[in-house]
Enzyme design. Structure first.
Site, PDB file in Angstrom:
ATOM      1  N   ASP A 145       5.855   6.748   4.678  1.00  0.00           N
ATOM      2  CA  ASP A 145       5.151   5.816   3.760  1.00  0.00           C
ATOM      3  C   ASP A 145       5.257   4.458   4.711  1.00  0.00           C
ATOM      4  O   ASP A 145       6.380   3.991   5.032  1.00  0.00           O
ATOM      5  CB  ASP A 145       5.982   5.755   2.441  1.00  0.00           C
ATOM      6  CG  ASP A 145       5.907   6.775   1.717  1.00  0.00           C
ATOM      7  OD1 ASP A 145       5.566   7.836   2.051  1.00  0.00           O
ATOM      8  OD2 ASP A 145       6.051   6.518   0.435  1.00  0.00           O
ATOM      9  N   LYS A 201      -1.081   3.892  -1.243  1.00  0.00           N
ATOM     10  CA  LYS A 201      -0.094   3.402  -1.994  1.00  0.00           C
ATOM     11  C   LYS A 201      -0.107   2.049  -2.437  1.00  0.00           C
ATOM     12  O   LYS A 201      -0.336   1.096  -1.625  1.00  0.00           O
ATOM     13  CB  LYS A 201       1.279   3.907  -1.488  1.00  0.00           C
ATOM     14  CG  LYS A 201       2.454   3.685  -2.304  1.00  0.00           C
ATOM     15  CD  LYS A 201       3.798   4.329  -1.557  1.00  0.00           C
ATOM     16  CE  LYS A 201       5.018   3.809  -1.923  1.00  0.00           C
ATOM     17  NZ  LYS A 201       6.180   4.159  -0.986  1.00  0.00           N
ATOM     18  N   LYS A 207      -1.003   6.774  -4.709  1.00  0.00           N
ATOM     19  CA  LYS A 207       0.747   6.647  -5.328  1.00  0.00           C
ATOM     20  C   LYS A 207       0.775   5.388  -5.825  1.00  0.00           C
ATOM     21  O   LYS A 207       0.859   4.386  -5.061  1.00  0.00           O
ATOM     22  CB  LYS A 207       1.595   7.089  -3.929  1.00  0.00           C
ATOM     23  CG  LYS A 207       2.816   6.940  -4.497  1.00  0.00           C
ATOM     24  CD  LYS A 207       4.067   7.189  -3.236  1.00  0.00           C
ATOM     25  CE  LYS A 207       5.441   7.161  -3.706  1.00  0.00           C
ATOM     26  NZ  LYS A 207       6.124   7.235  -2.517  1.00  0.00           N
TER      27      LYS A 207
END
Length: 324
Positions: free
Chosen positions: A161, A224, A260
């Site tokens: 991430d 995300k 996400k």
């Protein structure tokens, strides 16, 4: 909403959008040529979908689906190997007294704790995710960001991430952001890349749309919302914009990319609102952990309590689940 199987891998064909990233001017022209986001419209639609209810028989499926989409996360300076091992145990068996409770999707930790997570989760099917690139601010050199990424991958991370350079993005240095994401993607090797936009710092829905497309163009497997360290974090309207982006990307390229939302999603009721949004905005195909995740820890506790209520027919207090 009904369960769905994991999608086939994206076709290995050149993206028809390659030309838009050949230089700064082309990329700027493309990003600023995207349709503007109707703020009132997206907020009204998000609010409307949030009022949808699901039938009682579908609620158990929704809860189990949400559990299977959780990235169980600990990203604190005081994290220890013992805490990570405990989190891994919970990830593999969220409710030890309920053998039919699904596992979560992943455990997310800092790079220096990836090896501990990998050892604890070996053979379980739960993935190991690691934040990288100078998380959460990302205010460091590209060399350090790439070293951060390689450390995580070499330790065994299945997913990375990364955070984008919001300063560069807000100054309109889009090609610089694009190239950095591409470099991190290359450093990931076979690990999947989730690109954190930190939408709470992007100010407008138009910027969220542009940042989403920029990350997709650069090869992000997921987009995300947030690090969870900035407020606001995930919101339904922002997630709607990002779901529209991956839907439109799929229509233009045939490639499936994920979304996400992370930060601030704490209750089963909240999670179900997001699942409804996924179904209605992107489509049923995205109702799988391969394409949608929740970045959360406290959410899992409430999902487990509500799951027990569905199974047992009565409410179980928090003493019946582990509280992080």
């Amino acid at each position: 909403m009904t369960a769905t199987t994991s999608p086939a891998a994206a076709p290995e064909t050149p993206s028809p959008l390659t030309d838009v990233t050949r230089d700064e001017a082309s990329l700027r022209r493309f990003l600023h040529g995207l349709p503007g986001v109707d703020q009132v419209g997206v907020e009204q639609r998000a609010a409307g979908l949030a009022t949808r209810s699901i039938k009682k028989e579908a609620k158990r499926w929704a809860i189990d689906t949400a559990v299977s989409m959780v990235d169980l996360t600990t990203l604190e300076g005081a994290d220890t190997r013992g805490k990570v091992r405990g989190l891994a145990a919970k990830a593999m068996r969220p409710d030890p007294e309920r053998q039919d409770c699904p596992r979560v999707a992943a455990v997310c930790v800092y790079p220096d704790l990836v090896e501990t997570a990998v050892e604890a989760l070996a053979g379980s099917g739960v993935r190991v995710a690691s934040v990288a690139t100078g998380f959460p601010a990302g205010r460091t050199s590209r060399e350090v960001k790439l070293a951060d990424t390689r450390q995580a991958v070499e330790a065994g991370a299945d997913e990375v991430d990364m955070v984008i350079d919001r300063g560069a993005f807000l100054e309109g240095r889009y090609l610089e952001v694009f190239e950095e994401i591409r470099a991190v993607k290359e450093a990931c090797g076979s690990a999947h890349l989730k690109v954190i936009l930190e939408t709470g710092e992007l100010a407008t829905y138009d910027n969220v749309r542009r940042a989403s497309w920029l990350a997709l163009l650069a090869g992000g497997d997921f987009i995300k919302t947030s690090t969870g360290k900035v407020s606001p974090a995930a919101t339904l309207p922002v997630t709607h914009v990002m779901l529209q982006a991956v839907r439109d990307w799929h229509e233009r390229t045939g490639e499936l990319r994920g979304v996400k939302p992370a930060g601030g999603i704490r209750t089963t009721k909240d999670a179900i609102k997001y699942l409804v949004a996924v179904h209605e905005v992107a489509g049923e195909q995205w109702l799988t952990p391969e394409l949608f995740r929740f970045g959360a820890s406290s959410l899992l506790n409430d999902l487990l309590l509500q799951r027990r209520t569905q199974v047992d027919g009565h409410y179980s207090g928090p003493d019946y689940v582990t509280v992080d």
